[in-house]
Design a protein around this motif. Structure first.
Motif, mmCIF file in Angstrom:
data_model
loop_
_atom_site.group_PDB
_atom_site.id
_atom_site.type_symbol
_atom_site.label_atom_id
_atom_site.label_comp_id
_atom_site.label_asym_id
_atom_site.label_seq_id
_atom_site.Cartn_x
_atom_site.Cartn_y
_atom_site.Cartn_z
ATOM 1 N N THR A 74 120.367 49.250 -3.902
ATOM 2 C CA THR A 74 120.501 50.175 -5.031
ATOM 3 C C THR A 74 121.544 49.650 -6.009
ATOM 4 N N LYS A 75 122.659 49.183 -5.473
ATOM 5 C CA LYS A 75 123.706 48.604 -6.306
ATOM 6 C C LYS A 75 123.189 47.371 -7.025
ATOM 7 N N TRP A 76 122.400 46.579 -6.327
ATOM 8 C CA TRP A 76 121.869 45.345 -6.921
ATOM 9 C C TRP A 76 120.950 45.635 -8.109
ATOM 10 N N ILE A 77 120.005 46.570 -7.947
ATOM 11 C CA ILE A 77 119.017 46.787 -9.004
ATOM 12 C C ILE A 77 119.612 47.526 -10.200
ATOM 13 N N ILE A 78 120.606 48.393 -9.975
ATOM 14 C CA ILE A 78 121.152 49.165 -11.082
ATOM 15 C C ILE A 78 122.404 48.537 -11.679
ATOM 16 N N LYS A 79 123.337 48.154 -10.826
ATOM 17 C CA LYS A 79 124.617 47.664 -11.343
ATOM 18 C C LYS A 79 124.645 46.162 -11.594
ATOM 19 N N GLU A 80 123.852 45.413 -10.834
ATOM 20 C CA GLU A 80 123.926 43.958 -10.937
ATOM 21 C C GLU A 80 122.740 43.358 -11.687
ATOM 22 N N ASN A 81 121.817 44.166 -12.083
ATOM 23 C CA ASN A 81 120.657 43.691 -12.834
ATOM 24 C C ASN A 81 121.026 43.630 -14.318
ATOM 25 N N PRO A 82 121.061 42.449 -14.928
ATOM 26 C CA PRO A 82 121.486 42.339 -16.328
ATOM 27 C C PRO A 82 120.533 43.024 -17.305
ATOM 28 N N CYS A 83 119.308 43.326 -16.855
ATOM 29 C CA CYS A 83 118.345 43.979 -17.748
ATOM 30 C C CYS A 83 118.542 45.489 -17.834
ATOM 31 N N VAL A 84 119.310 46.058 -16.912
ATOM 32 C CA VAL A 84 119.527 47.509 -16.910
ATOM 33 C C VAL A 84 120.643 47.847 -17.890
ATOM 34 N N LYS A 85 120.254 48.533 -18.965
ATOM 35 C CA LYS A 85 121.213 48.919 -20.007
ATOM 36 C C LYS A 85 120.811 50.284 -20.552
ATOM 37 N N ARG A 86 121.776 50.978 -21.120
ATOM 38 C CA ARG A 86 121.457 52.214 -21.832
ATOM 39 C C ARG A 86 120.818 51.816 -23.162
ATOM 40 N N LEU A 87 119.548 52.126 -23.311
ATOM 41 C CA LEU A 87 118.810 51.670 -24.483
ATOM 42 C C LEU A 87 118.880 52.697 -25.612
ATOM 43 N N LYS A 88 119.188 52.201 -26.805
ATOM 44 C CA LYS A 88 119.051 53.034 -27.989
ATOM 45 C C LYS A 88 117.563 53.120 -28.320
ATOM 46 N N MET A 89 117.194 54.087 -29.149
ATOM 47 C CA MET A 89 115.781 54.307 -29.410
ATOM 48 C C MET A 89 115.077 53.048 -29.949
ATOM 49 N N PRO A 90 115.635 52.313 -30.906
ATOM 50 C CA PRO A 90 114.955 51.085 -31.361
ATOM 51 C C PRO A 90 114.782 50.057 -30.233
ATOM 52 N N GLU A 91 115.751 50.005 -29.317
ATOM 53 C CA GLU A 91 115.640 49.075 -28.192
ATOM 54 C C GLU A 91 114.532 49.495 -27.233
ATOM 55 N N LEU A 92 114.409 50.793 -27.020
ATOM 56 C CA LEU A 92 113.333 51.298 -26.173
ATOM 57 C C LEU A 92 111.979 50.993 -26.797
ATOM 58 N N TRP A 93 111.868 51.217 -28.103
ATOM 59 C CA TRP A 93 110.616 50.902 -28.792
ATOM 60 C C TRP A 93 110.280 49.425 -28.638
ATOM 61 N N TYR A 94 111.317 48.583 -28.728
ATOM 62 C CA TYR A 94 111.094 47.131 -28.615
ATOM 63 C C TYR A 94 110.461 46.787 -27.268
ATOM 64 N N TRP A 95 111.025 47.319 -26.190
ATOM 65 C CA TRP A 95 110.515 46.981 -24.865
ATOM 66 C C TRP A 95 109.141 47.600 -24.608
ATOM 67 N N LEU A 96 108.886 48.755 -25.185
ATOM 68 C CA LEU A 96 107.553 49.329 -25.057
ATOM 69 C C LEU A 96 106.517 48.496 -25.815
ATOM 70 N N GLU A 97 106.904 47.976 -26.960
ATOM 71 C CA GLU A 97 106.011 47.089 -27.721
ATOM 72 C C GLU A 97 105.775 45.790 -26.957
ATOM 73 N N GLU A 98 106.825 45.285 -26.316
ATOM 74 C CA GLU A 98 106.681 44.072 -25.508
ATOM 75 C C GLU A 98 105.716 44.315 -24.348
ATOM 76 N N ARG A 99 105.824 45.485 -23.745
ATOM 77 C CA ARG A 99 104.929 45.830 -22.639
ATOM 78 C C ARG A 99 103.476 45.851 -23.094
ATOM 79 N N GLU A 100 103.214 46.510 -24.222
ATOM 80 C CA GLU A 100 101.834 46.612 -24.689
ATOM 81 C C GLU A 100 101.293 45.254 -25.131
ATOM 82 N N ALA A 101 102.134 44.435 -25.727
ATOM 83 C CA ALA A 101 101.705 43.092 -26.134
ATOM 84 C C ALA A 101 101.374 42.245 -24.912
ATOM 85 N N TYR A 102 102.208 42.361 -23.888
ATOM 86 C CA TYR A 102 101.968 41.593 -22.665
ATOM 87 C C TYR A 102 100.684 42.045 -21.983
#
Length: 238
Positions: A74-102
């Motif tokens: 649990t510590k590894w996936i949440i605290k030590e994972n560099p991809c886990v961040k508090r996303l602002k709305m534009p950042e969330l949109w970015y990753w959702l767009e990346e998901r749909e493109a992929y």
């Protein structure tokens, strides 16, 4: 798909996968082609960025109420994972767009991967029904070592149905730990260090089949067809 281009599965997984593919080709006359994984490393970057879009704050608060210590994974996936961040709305949109493109790119790869040989031209045509692949980089892992999820999270990201099923069991006489000097990368090397045929001898080996979106029933029908005709798990056969 023998591997995802990032982590080579442990020997029993590869042995079971090759054995089952051979049986499908010879006993059922199923056309088998090599599935080339498409940017599976990017898939992990996308999905692990979308796991905890609040940076894990809500999960951390809930766990704090219990007063219990964080478990290592649990510590590894949440605290030590560099991809886990508090996303602002534009950042969330970015990753959702990346998901749909992929997802669109992977669908094109599936469409472009042919399976059957045209009798007149000798060229491959037809479509892929299912992908046969590992369900993980090894058999049941030791506690606190399961840090590579991409053989399942890949299909979660794509929203593809998948079914895992038992095939064989580890045999330390067959699944020896050979010396390797080349690795696909640091994650592959880390996973290889976890393999010990003495420790895992006798444990069940499972594989998985993956279908396209909304092909859940078709996927289960394919597995039922295979199981009825060649028998699974194979290890039960002499």
């Amino acid at each position: 798909m023998l591997n995802d281009g990032i982590v080579q599965p442990h020997p029993p997984i590869t042995r079971a996968l090759k054995n089952l593919a051979s049986r499908l080709a010879t006993l059922l006359n199923v056309t088998m082609v090599d599935w080339i994984p498409y940017l599976h490393d990017e898939a992990w970057a996308i999905i692990s960025s979308l796991y905890f879009t609040d940076g894990g704050a809500e999960d951390a608060a809930t766990m704090a109420e219990s007063g219990e210590a964080w478990r290592p994974l649990t510590k590894w996936i949440i605290k030590e994972n560099p991809c886990v961040k508090r996303l602002k709305m534009p950042e969330l949109w970015y990753w959702l767009e990346e998901r749909e493109a992929y997802r669109s790119e992977y669908a094109k790869v599936w469409n472009d991967t042919a399976t059957a040989v045209d009798q007149h031209t000798g060229e491959l045509n037809g479509t892929v029904d299912v992908i046969l692949c590992p369900v993980g980089p090894g058999v049941a892992p030791r506690h606190d070592t399961a840090k590579y999820w991409s053989y399942t999270s890949q299909w979660n990201l794509l929203d593809y149905p998948a079914v895992s099923f038992p095939v064989d069991k580890v045999d330390k006489r067959l699944d020896k730990k050979e010396q390797r000097s080349e690795f696909l990368g640091p994650l592959d090397q880390e996973n290889w260090r976890l393999w010990d045929p003495e420790v895992f001898d006798g444990l069940p080996i499972s594989l998985q089949m993956v279908g396209r979106r909304f092909d859940d029933e078709k996927l289960l029908a394919v597995l039922e067809y295979i199981s009825d005709r060649i028998g699974l798990p194979i290890a039960l056969f002499p």
